[in-house]
Enzyme design. Structure first.
Site, PDB file in Angstrom:
ATOM      1  N   ASP A  55      43.081  -4.648  28.637  1.00 52.62           N
ATOM      2  CA  ASP A  55      42.214  -4.149  27.501  1.00 52.62           C
ATOM      3  C   ASP A  55      42.735  -2.752  27.084  1.00 52.62           C
ATOM      4  OD1 ASP A  55      39.892  -3.171  25.857  1.00 52.62           O
ATOM      5  OD2 ASP A  55      39.194  -5.233  26.512  1.00 52.62           O
ATOM      6  N   HIS A 103      36.657   0.585  24.147  1.00 57.14           N
ATOM      7  CA  HIS A 103      36.301  -0.746  24.198  1.00 57.14           C
ATOM      8  C   HIS A 103      36.424  -1.273  25.665  1.00 57.14           C
ATOM      9  CE1 HIS A 103      37.844  -5.100  23.484  1.00 57.14           C
ATOM     10  NE2 HIS A 103      36.906  -5.099  22.592  1.00 57.14           N
ATOM     11  N   SER A 285      34.397 -10.169  22.147  1.00 56.89           N
ATOM     12  CA  SER A 285      34.771  -8.951  23.214  1.00 56.89           C
ATOM     13  C   SER A 285      33.570  -8.896  24.271  1.00 56.89           C
ATOM     14  CB  SER A 285      35.195  -7.740  22.612  1.00 56.89           C
ATOM     15  OG  SER A 285      36.466  -8.018  22.251  1.00 56.89           O
TER      16      SER A 285
END
Length: 346
Positions: A55, A103, A285
């Site tokens: 990620d 994120h 996600s």
């Protein structure tokens, strides 16, 4: 093939004044209840499993995550340096944390944040370890960088790899025609090594799973909202091998508590929803790491990758229909049920 093609599967939250500082964040984690994760913890908490979060990197000092980390690596933003060129920190080689790069920390917390420590949230697999692999910088990266991150994770002890990222709809043609194969080949490599690969379906309301969740060997994850409805933004769980499920990803329409609360880099919580080290986001996600966490619960029972996939698919449930393990376009084989999955025969 780069950046704009391979990015994050996350949406901005439309906030309301529902999140109040000081509330126990576990009470906001409707996703755990939807998965029936707490009921599974009497059987497995994921101990001994390593979840690689390929990620944007992870905040290595976050108190929910730091005690659980194994060594990571950085493949994005290396420039002229040979990769890997870092340790998976979200701030990257330049030492600057981009706003979109919160994120990976959010994804890691959903999968495996510490539980029972008196702060924040609980991860789906609270005793699993986290391997931070930074393959995205400023929210995007190349197929080559992502593929390298997957291979590194598979070679360095990952049991589960989470890919909360995706290319634009239509990019499946590139891999089908062999025009870009780095990520596809890396997923196949990981599966050959016995690693479970979980990937987000995408947020374009498209009929097909985005690549890399489209690829053979990856389990595609669509998103659900708190009412167990297919999230309005989520792609359908359609792919050639039909290996798709659904999991909590958030509404994107119901304010902060209708989305998914998890860790973010320290101090990066948004003014709308954030509580300093935590924030609420929506997207496929967020759905994928819920499933990665359940995969770790199953792996800790001694199941191999095929056995983990079978347990997930056979026990997943479809709302309204009341069926289990039956494929539909909206839910794939259904919403993952952790409590039922861990009771499957070994």
């Amino acid at each position: 093939m780069t950046a704009a093609l391979v990015g994050l599967s996350v949406l901005a939250t439309q906030s309301t004044a529902t999140a109040q500082a000081g509330d126990p964040l576990s009470e906001k984690q409707w996703g755990l209840a939807q998965l029936r994760a707490p009921e599974a913890w009497a059987t497995s908490t994921g101990a001994g499993q390593v979840i690689a979060v390929v990620d944007t990197g992870v905040d290595l000092g976050h108190p929910e995550l730091a005690p659980k980390l194994v060594p990571g690596a950085t493949f994005a933003g290396c420039g002229e340096q040979p990769a890997p060129c870092g340790n998976g920190d979200w701030r990257g080689v330049d030492g600057v944390g981009q706003p979109t790069d919160v994120h990976g920390t959010h994804v890691a917390g959903i999968a495996a944040a510490a539980a029972g420590n008196g702060i924040g949230i609980a991860g789906v697999a609270p005793d699993a370890r986290i391997m931070p692999v930074k393959a995205l910088e400023d929210g995007s990266g190349t197929f080559a960088e992502i593929g390298a991150g997957i291979r590194w994770a598979a070679d360095n002890g990952a049991d589960v790899i989470n890919l909360s990222l995706g290319a634009l709809p239509g990019s499946q043609v590139l891999t089908l025609l062999g025009l870009t194969t780095e990520t596809k080949d890396a997923i196949a490599y990981a599966r050959e090594k016995g690693v479970v690969v979980v990937a987000s379906a995408g947020n374009e309301t498209a009929p097909l799973c985005d690549t890399p969740s489209w690829e053979p060997g990856a389990l595609c994850v669509a998103a659900t909202d708190p009412a167990e409805l297919h999230s309005v933004y989520s792609n359908l769980g359609i792919k050639l091998d039909t290996k798709a499920v659904a999991a909590p990803g958030g509404s994107s329409l119901q304010g902060c508590d209708g989305d998914v609360w998890a860790t973010v880099p320290r101090g990066a919580g948004s003014p709308e929803c954030g509580q300093g080290d935590y924030d609420s986001l929506a997207g496929t996600s967020m759905a994928a790491p819920h499933v990665a966490g359940v995969a770790a619960l199953l792996g800790a029972q001694g199941r191999d990758a095929d056995g983990i996939e079978q347990a997930l698919l056979r026990t997943a449930r479809t709302p309204l229909l009341g069926t289990r393990g039956l494929f539909t376009p909206l839910y794939g084989y259904g919403i993952v049920d952790a409590a039922a999955a861990v009771q499957q025969p070994l």
